[in-house]
Design a protein around this motif. Structure first.
Motif, mmCIF file in Angstrom:
data_model
loop_
_atom_site.group_PDB
_atom_site.id
_atom_site.type_symbol
_atom_site.label_atom_id
_atom_site.label_comp_id
_atom_site.label_asym_id
_atom_site.label_seq_id
_atom_site.Cartn_x
_atom_site.Cartn_y
_atom_site.Cartn_z
ATOM 1 N N LYS A 17 41.356 40.965 26.276
ATOM 2 C CA LYS A 17 41.125 42.329 25.805
ATOM 3 C C LYS A 17 42.395 42.842 25.146
ATOM 4 N N LEU A 18 42.197 43.780 24.250
ATOM 5 C CA LEU A 18 43.305 44.477 23.619
ATOM 6 C C LEU A 18 43.349 45.888 24.178
ATOM 7 N N ASP A 19 44.509 46.302 24.616
ATOM 8 C CA ASP A 19 44.714 47.654 25.115
ATOM 9 C C ASP A 19 45.785 48.276 24.232
ATOM 10 N N GLY A 20 45.348 49.029 23.227
ATOM 11 C CA GLY A 20 46.282 49.480 22.203
ATOM 12 C C GLY A 20 46.688 48.246 21.420
ATOM 13 N N GLY A 21 47.948 47.966 21.339
ATOM 14 C CA GLY A 21 48.414 46.747 20.690
ATOM 15 C C GLY A 21 48.742 45.639 21.660
ATOM 16 N N THR A 22 48.440 45.843 22.929
ATOM 17 C CA THR A 22 48.792 44.876 23.966
ATOM 18 C C THR A 22 47.633 43.925 24.219
ATOM 19 N N LEU A 23 47.922 42.634 24.162
ATOM 20 C CA LEU A 23 46.928 41.598 24.437
ATOM 21 C C LEU A 23 47.017 41.206 25.903
ATOM 22 N N ILE A 24 45.874 41.201 26.590
ATOM 23 C CA ILE A 24 45.814 40.833 28.005
ATOM 24 C C ILE A 24 44.807 39.693 28.146
ATOM 25 N N ILE A 25 45.251 38.591 28.701
ATOM 26 C CA ILE A 25 44.387 37.439 28.963
ATOM 27 C C ILE A 25 44.433 37.183 30.464
ATOM 28 N N GLU A 26 43.255 37.182 31.101
ATOM 29 C CA GLU A 26 43.179 36.953 32.542
ATOM 30 C C GLU A 26 42.253 35.782 32.832
ATOM 31 N N GLN A 27 42.652 34.938 33.790
ATOM 32 C CA GLN A 27 41.784 33.851 34.218
ATOM 33 C C GLN A 27 40.971 34.300 35.403
ATOM 34 N N GLU A 28 39.815 33.669 35.549
ATOM 35 C CA GLU A 28 38.891 34.066 36.599
ATOM 36 C C GLU A 28 38.309 32.831 37.276
ATOM 37 N N GLY A 29 37.764 33.062 38.468
ATOM 38 C CA GLY A 29 37.040 32.021 39.194
ATOM 39 C C GLY A 29 37.860 30.782 39.469
ATOM 40 N N ARG A 30 37.242 29.634 39.359
ATOM 41 C CA ARG A 30 37.891 28.370 39.720
ATOM 42 C C ARG A 30 39.018 27.979 38.785
ATOM 43 N N TYR A 31 39.197 28.700 37.693
ATOM 44 C CA TYR A 31 40.233 28.378 36.724
ATOM 45 C C TYR A 31 41.582 28.979 37.078
ATOM 46 N N GLY A 32 41.683 29.705 38.140
ATOM 47 C CA GLY A 32 42.969 30.265 38.528
ATOM 48 C C GLY A 32 42.937 31.765 38.665
ATOM 49 N N GLY A 34 43.640 35.356 39.279
ATOM 50 C CA GLY A 34 44.919 36.030 39.433
ATOM 51 C C GLY A 34 45.924 35.663 38.361
ATOM 52 N N ALA A 35 45.647 34.633 37.571
ATOM 53 C CA ALA A 35 46.560 34.278 36.489
ATOM 54 C C ALA A 35 46.352 35.259 35.337
ATOM 55 N N ASP A 44 57.570 41.295 24.127
ATOM 56 C CA ASP A 44 57.718 41.185 25.574
ATOM 57 C C ASP A 44 56.464 40.540 26.139
ATOM 58 N N SER A 45 56.631 39.779 27.190
ATOM 59 C CA SER A 45 55.461 39.156 27.805
ATOM 60 C C SER A 45 55.613 39.108 29.319
ATOM 61 N N LEU A 46 54.471 39.048 29.960
ATOM 62 C CA LEU A 46 54.379 38.890 31.406
ATOM 63 C C LEU A 46 53.503 37.675 31.647
ATOM 64 N N ILE A 47 53.990 36.757 32.441
ATOM 65 C CA ILE A 47 53.204 35.589 32.827
ATOM 66 C C ILE A 47 53.077 35.646 34.340
ATOM 67 N N GLN A 48 51.861 35.815 34.812
ATOM 68 C CA GLN A 48 51.584 35.939 36.245
ATOM 69 C C GLN A 48 50.773 34.724 36.684
ATOM 70 N N LEU A 49 51.308 33.973 37.625
ATOM 71 C CA LEU A 49 50.635 32.776 38.128
ATOM 72 C C LEU A 49 50.436 32.884 39.626
ATOM 73 N N PRO A 50 49.233 32.612 40.114
ATOM 74 C CA PRO A 50 49.018 32.703 41.559
ATOM 75 C C PRO A 50 49.608 31.496 42.282
ATOM 76 N N ALA A 51 50.255 31.769 43.384
ATOM 77 C CA ALA A 51 50.713 30.702 44.281
ATOM 78 C C ALA A 51 49.598 30.513 45.294
ATOM 79 N N ASP A 52 48.483 29.943 44.822
ATOM 80 C CA ASP A 52 47.277 29.916 45.635
ATOM 81 C C ASP A 52 47.233 28.791 46.647
ATOM 82 N N ARG A 53 48.313 28.041 46.787
ATOM 83 C CA ARG A 53 48.315 26.969 47.754
ATOM 84 C C ARG A 53 49.428 27.142 48.774
ATOM 85 N N PRO A 54 49.554 28.301 49.386
ATOM 86 C CA PRO A 54 50.632 28.389 50.366
ATOM 87 C C PRO A 54 50.437 27.342 51.448
#
Length: 171
Positions: A17-32, A34-35, A44-54
C-alpha cells in the motif's frame, strides 16, 4: 501508478500500500507474518523481520544469537539491494543504521551451543525493565558511507550483534 520491476517480484503472500508517498509492504501468513518493509520518499527505510523461532523448538524461550545474526545480515543485504534499486546514481552517499528486538523482552539470549547445553533453563528478565531491551541500538559513529554495507558487512553485523547482546545481558 505503475509498479517498479523490482517490486513486482515481492507479491506472493504480501500486501502493498501507499500511504502518501510512503510504500509499505507487509508479509502475511506462512510467508513470514510480521515482516514489513517501509520505504519513505527520502530513501529512509525500515526492515522489520520476525524472530519467529525463539529457542529452536522446545525449552526455555530464548533468542538464539546466530539466528538474530542471520536476520541482521539478511536485512543489511536487502537494504544494500534496495538502495541500489531506488538510488542507482548513489545520490544517497551516507547511511545510518539502528536495530532493535521488539516483543521478546521476556526471552533469554544465548548462542546455539549454550542453548543446546541447557535448553530447559535460563534467566528471565524482571518485569518492568522491558524498555531497556526495546530501545534501538546504534553504531558509533551513527553514520557511514553507503559502500560500507557491501565492503564491511561482516563487521557491521558483528558490531550490531555485540551491542544487542550487551543490551540483552543487562536485563
Amino acid at each position: 501508478m505503475s509498479v517498479p520491476n523490482w517490486l513486482a517480484v515481492c507479491t506472493v503472500g504480501t500486501q502493498r500500500k501507499l500511504d502518501g508517498g510512503t510504500l509499505i509492504i507487509e508479509q502475511e501468513g506462512r510467508y513470514g507474518e510480521g515482516a514489513k518493509i517501509v520505504l519513505w520518499p527520502s530513501g529512509d527505510s525500515l526492515i522489520q523481520l520476525p524472530a519467529d523461532r525463539p529457542s529452536r523448538g522446545m525449552g526455555f524461550p530464548t533468542l538464539i544469537e546466530e539466528d538474530v545474526s542471520a536476520l541482521v545480515a539478511g536485512a543489511l543485504d536487502y537494504a544494500a539491494w534496495l538502495l541500489g534499486q531506488i538510488d542507482p546514481t548513489e545520490r544517497i552517499s551516507h547511511i545510518a543504521l539502528a536495530a532493535r528486538v521488539v516483543g521478546g523482552s521476556a526471552f533469554g539470549w544465548r548462542t546455539a551451543a549454550e542453548h543446546a547445553a541447557s535448553p530447559n533453563s535460563g534467566t528471565v528478565m524482571m518485569f518492568g525493565q522491558e524498555e531497556q531491551r526495546d530501545a534501538a541500538i546504534r553504531l558509533t559513529p551513527p553514520h557511514m558511507v553507503r559502500q560500507a554495507l557491501a565492503m564491511n558487512r561482516a563487521r557491521i553485523v558483528e558490531d550490531l550483534i555485540v551491542l544487542l547482546r550487551r543490551q540483552w545481558a543487562r536485563g
